[in-house]
Design a protein around this motif. Structure first.
Motif: not given
Length: 98
Positions: A41-50, A52-56, A87-95
């Motif tokens: 289980x992974x909890x990702x918290x966006x602390x901004x008001x807009x 974000x896009x980031x790889x996981x 799989x590793x090396x082919x992740x798409x960014x999460x929004x």
């Protein structure tokens, strides 16, 4: 978010998994593994008001298939569309959005 997030007793994992973000002030990440079924289980918290896009990246995990996505909407936790896990090396960014 940690207890009964799906209304059917689902819980955040009970064994801590190292989880980091390049900028914890904007995007916090917390991970754990459930001993009852081995699910991560992974909890990702966006602390901004807009949005974000980031790889996981999941190190040491042979994850593939679909991941459930749940989002806090200000008054409830809602199930979103599942996301493909690659799989590793082919992740798409999460929004993330607020």
């Amino acid at each position: 978010m940690y207890r009964d997030y799906n209304g059917h007793g689902a819980k955040f994992g009970n064994t801590w998994v190292r989880s980091t973000s390049a900028n914890q002030a904007k995007l916090a990440v917390y991970g754990a593994r459930r001993s009852s079924d081995g699910a991560y289980t992974v909890l990702v918290i966006n602390k901004t008001g807009s949005a974000l896009q980031s790889p996981l990246s999941l190190s040491g995990v042979s994850a593939s298939g679909q991941a459930q996505v749940w989002r806090w909407t200000g008054g409830s936790i809602d199930r979103m569309s599942d996301r493909s896990v690659r799989r590793a090396g082919s992740q798409r960014p999460t929004r993330g959005s607020r």
